[in-house]
Design a protein around this motif. Sequence first.
Motif, mmCIF file in Angstrom:
data_model
loop_
_atom_site.group_PDB
_atom_site.id
_atom_site.type_symbol
_atom_site.label_atom_id
_atom_site.label_comp_id
_atom_site.label_asym_id
_atom_site.label_seq_id
_atom_site.Cartn_x
_atom_site.Cartn_y
_atom_site.Cartn_z
ATOM 1 N N ASN A 1 0.845 -1.184 0.000
ATOM 2 C CA ASN A 1 0.000 0.000 0.000
ATOM 3 C C ASN A 1 0.890 1.246 0.000
ATOM 4 O O ASN A 1 1.600 1.504 0.962
ATOM 5 C CB ASN A 1 -0.907 -0.032 1.239
ATOM 6 N N LYS A 2 0.853 2.011 -1.098
ATOM 7 C CA LYS A 2 1.737 3.162 -1.238
ATOM 8 C C LYS A 2 1.344 4.305 -0.313
ATOM 9 O O LYS A 2 2.177 5.127 0.071
ATOM 10 C CB LYS A 2 1.741 3.629 -2.700
ATOM 11 N N THR A 3 0.073 4.413 0.023
ATOM 12 C CA THR A 3 -0.385 5.468 0.941
ATOM 13 C C THR A 3 -1.164 4.820 2.080
ATOM 14 O O THR A 3 -2.395 4.819 2.088
ATOM 15 C CB THR A 3 -1.269 6.488 0.200
ATOM 16 N N PRO A 4 -0.459 4.196 3.016
ATOM 17 C CA PRO A 4 -1.141 3.454 4.082
ATOM 18 C C PRO A 4 -2.041 4.339 4.929
ATOM 19 O O PRO A 4 -1.761 5.511 5.161
ATOM 20 C CB PRO A 4 0.001 2.872 4.915
ATOM 21 N N ILE A 5 -3.158 3.757 5.350
ATOM 22 C CA ILE A 5 -4.113 4.417 6.236
ATOM 23 C C ILE A 5 -4.481 3.429 7.338
ATOM 24 O O ILE A 5 -4.194 2.242 7.236
ATOM 25 C CB ILE A 5 -5.387 4.851 5.473
ATOM 26 N N LYS B 1 -11.811 0.299 5.268
ATOM 27 C CA LYS B 1 -11.215 1.632 5.289
ATOM 28 C C LYS B 1 -11.782 2.498 6.417
ATOM 29 O O LYS B 1 -11.093 3.372 6.941
ATOM 30 C CB LYS B 1 -11.475 2.305 3.937
ATOM 31 N N SER B 2 -13.032 2.238 6.789
ATOM 32 C CA SER B 2 -13.703 3.118 7.758
ATOM 33 C C SER B 2 -14.235 2.335 8.949
ATOM 34 O O SER B 2 -14.691 1.200 8.816
ATOM 35 C CB SER B 2 -14.862 3.861 7.077
ATOM 36 N N GLY C 1 -8.902 -1.459 15.171
ATOM 37 C CA GLY C 1 -8.231 -0.538 14.273
ATOM 38 C C GLY C 1 -6.721 -0.718 14.271
ATOM 39 O O GLY C 1 -6.069 -0.643 15.322
ATOM 40 N N PHE C 2 -6.158 -0.975 13.070
ATOM 41 C CA PHE C 2 -4.710 -1.119 12.904
ATOM 42 C C PHE C 2 -4.105 0.195 12.412
ATOM 43 O O PHE C 2 -4.657 0.851 11.532
ATOM 44 C CB PHE C 2 -4.394 -2.229 11.899
ATOM 45 N N LYS C 3 -2.978 0.564 12.980
ATOM 46 C CA LYS C 3 -2.303 1.801 12.586
ATOM 47 C C LYS C 3 -1.890 1.754 11.106
ATOM 48 O O LYS C 3 -1.623 0.693 10.550
ATOM 49 C CB LYS C 3 -1.048 2.016 13.444
ATOM 50 N N ALA C 4 -1.791 2.939 10.524
ATOM 51 C CA ALA C 4 -1.381 3.042 9.125
ATOM 52 C C ALA C 4 0.017 2.479 8.905
ATOM 53 O O ALA C 4 0.314 1.918 7.853
ATOM 54 C CB ALA C 4 -1.450 4.495 8.662
ATOM 55 N N ASP C 5 0.896 2.627 9.902
ATOM 56 C CA ASP C 5 2.268 2.139 9.740
ATOM 57 C C ASP C 5 2.473 0.738 10.296
ATOM 58 O O ASP C 5 3.607 0.276 10.444
ATOM 59 C CB ASP C 5 3.259 3.110 10.379
ATOM 60 N N SER C 6 1.387 0.043 10.599
ATOM 61 C CA SER C 6 1.509 -1.339 11.076
ATOM 62 C C SER C 6 1.946 -2.233 9.924
ATOM 63 O O SER C 6 1.731 -1.924 8.743
ATOM 64 C CB SER C 6 0.185 -1.837 11.646
ATOM 65 N N SER C 7 2.556 -3.354 10.253
ATOM 66 C CA SER C 7 3.027 -4.274 9.214
ATOM 67 C C SER C 7 1.868 -4.781 8.369
ATOM 68 O O SER C 7 2.024 -5.048 7.171
ATOM 69 C CB SER C 7 3.757 -5.453 9.856
ATOM 70 N N ILE C 8 0.691 -4.900 8.965
ATOM 71 C CA ILE C 8 -0.481 -5.384 8.233
ATOM 72 C C ILE C 8 -1.005 -4.314 7.283
ATOM 73 O O ILE C 8 -1.195 -4.554 6.087
ATOM 74 C CB ILE C 8 -1.575 -5.847 9.211
ATOM 75 N N SER C 9 -1.243 -3.120 7.780
ATOM 76 C CA SER C 9 -1.808 -2.053 6.939
ATOM 77 C C SER C 9 -0.911 -1.728 5.764
ATOM 78 O O SER C 9 -1.382 -1.491 4.639
ATOM 79 C CB SER C 9 -2.052 -0.791 7.774
ATOM 80 N N LYS C 10 0.400 -1.703 5.996
ATOM 81 C CA LYS C 10 1.327 -1.321 4.936
ATOM 82 C C LYS C 10 1.338 -2.325 3.786
ATOM 83 O O LYS C 10 1.679 -1.973 2.659
ATOM 84 C CB LYS C 10 2.749 -1.165 5.503
ATOM 85 N N GLN C 11 0.961 -3.562 4.066
ATOM 86 C CA GLN C 11 0.988 -4.589 3.022
ATOM 87 C C GLN C 11 -0.362 -4.776 2.328
ATOM 88 O O GLN C 11 -0.455 -5.545 1.371
ATOM 89 C CB GLN C 11 1.427 -5.921 3.626
ATOM 90 N N CYS C 12 -1.381 -4.075 2.807
ATOM 91 C CA CYS C 12 -2.702 -4.222 2.213
ATOM 92 C C CYS C 12 -2.843 -3.389 0.942
ATOM 93 O O CYS C 12 -2.162 -2.383 0.755
ATOM 94 C CB CYS C 12 -3.783 -3.800 3.208
ATOM 95 N N GLN C 13 -3.739 -3.813 0.096
ATOM 96 C CA GLN C 13 -4.029 -3.120 -1.158
ATOM 97 C C GLN C 13 -5.538 -2.985 -1.297
ATOM 98 O O GLN C 13 -6.290 -3.893 -0.941
ATOM 99 C CB GLN C 13 -3.454 -3.909 -2.341
ATOM 100 N N GLN C 14 -5.994 -1.860 -1.819
ATOM 101 C CA GLN C 14 -7.426 -1.611 -1.944
ATOM 102 C C GLN C 14 -8.040 -2.529 -3.002
ATOM 103 O O GLN C 14 -7.473 -2.757 -4.070
ATOM 104 C CB GLN C 14 -7.676 -0.155 -2.314
ATOM 105 N N VAL C 15 -9.197 -3.058 -2.691
ATOM 106 C CA VAL C 15 -9.940 -3.895 -3.636
ATOM 107 C C VAL C 15 -10.433 -3.034 -4.790
ATOM 108 O O VAL C 15 -10.836 -1.886 -4.597
ATOM 109 C CB VAL C 15 -11.119 -4.593 -2.921
ATOM 110 N N ASP C 16 -10.410 -3.587 -5.995
ATOM 111 C CA ASP C 16 -10.861 -2.868 -7.186
ATOM 112 C C ASP C 16 -12.281 -3.304 -7.535
ATOM 113 O O ASP C 16 -12.526 -4.454 -7.855
ATOM 114 C CB ASP C 16 -9.913 -3.143 -8.362
ATOM 115 N N TYR C 17 -13.217 -2.373 -7.445
ATOM 116 C CA TYR C 17 -14.609 -2.641 -7.794
ATOM 117 C C TYR C 17 -14.978 -2.055 -9.160
ATOM 118 O O TYR C 17 -15.761 -2.627 -9.895
ATOM 119 C CB TYR C 17 -15.552 -2.032 -6.758
#
Length: 293
Positions: free
Chosen positions: A4-8, A120-121, A141-157
């Motif tokens: 994830n290039k812009t982690p949240i 996301k919300s 809620g996982f932090k944006a800089d957590s190892s999990i959040s940083k590796q996630c990618q948004q689903v494409d609908y």
Amino acid sequence: MAINKTPINLYKYTSAETASTILKTQKIKITNPNEFNDPFDCNIPNFEMANKSLTDEIKRQLKKDIPELKNKHSKEVALFEINIKQKIDELKILVNQEFTKISNEWEGIIENFRVLSLAKSEKNILMWSHYASYHTGACIGFKADSSISKQCQQVDYGHGSTILRNFVNHLVRIIITRIDVLSQNVHFADIFSDKAADETLNVFIEYLYLKRKEWNYEQEFRLVLPKTSGMIEYNAQMSLIEFNKNDLEEIILGSKMKQEQVDELSAFIKQKYPGVLVKKAIKQGWELQFIEV
């Protein structure tokens, strides 16, 4: 693996019981795609989408093997295509045969992956209803800089058809370039055990980030891993990944969670996860608001 290039901050909606287990073990389930509640999620793609471009793709691959064609005139290229028509027809038959194998073995193929779904919300009322036991559960809620959040990618609908077509055409390229494998009648699924399987894995990982547009209300982010990933632990037929205490930002308890569960969970969280915010969801008109516990 997609990063994830812009982690949240990302959120996991769950029942009170599951939330308690996750927090006590610091492990969260990562799911076999065959177990998804949506039967169309990660379902067999429509390989007929590739038929129209199948000939063109085969031509492109064959031309790569004859680099001197790059600087030839169009008439010479056209003559080349006429001369290899029989080869193209043979390859089309092989590719379509392989598509049939892939379809027949689909559940076994996608069983090679595990998927963690996050949102996301934390304010999604439908998610609270569908995944947090009708507001009696919790949202982690996982932090944006957590190892999990940083590796996630948004689903494409929204661009599913285009990406799906690219996925199928990419499979065509893989099949053609591995024609030696096909000639030995080795099933496509066997390629996953090959040391040169990275491209195949990456293509399927991208496919697992597609979802029908009807589900876009979820605003889902995913972490997709091969089941052989060192991040995954297997316990009682369950796939789990571990997170660190400092990966958590907040834990929100549902508006309808029983008070004894609120008291028990909040006390445990404050003891084991000092610094992590504990909140309680409350109804404010048609909206959800959160107050610290």
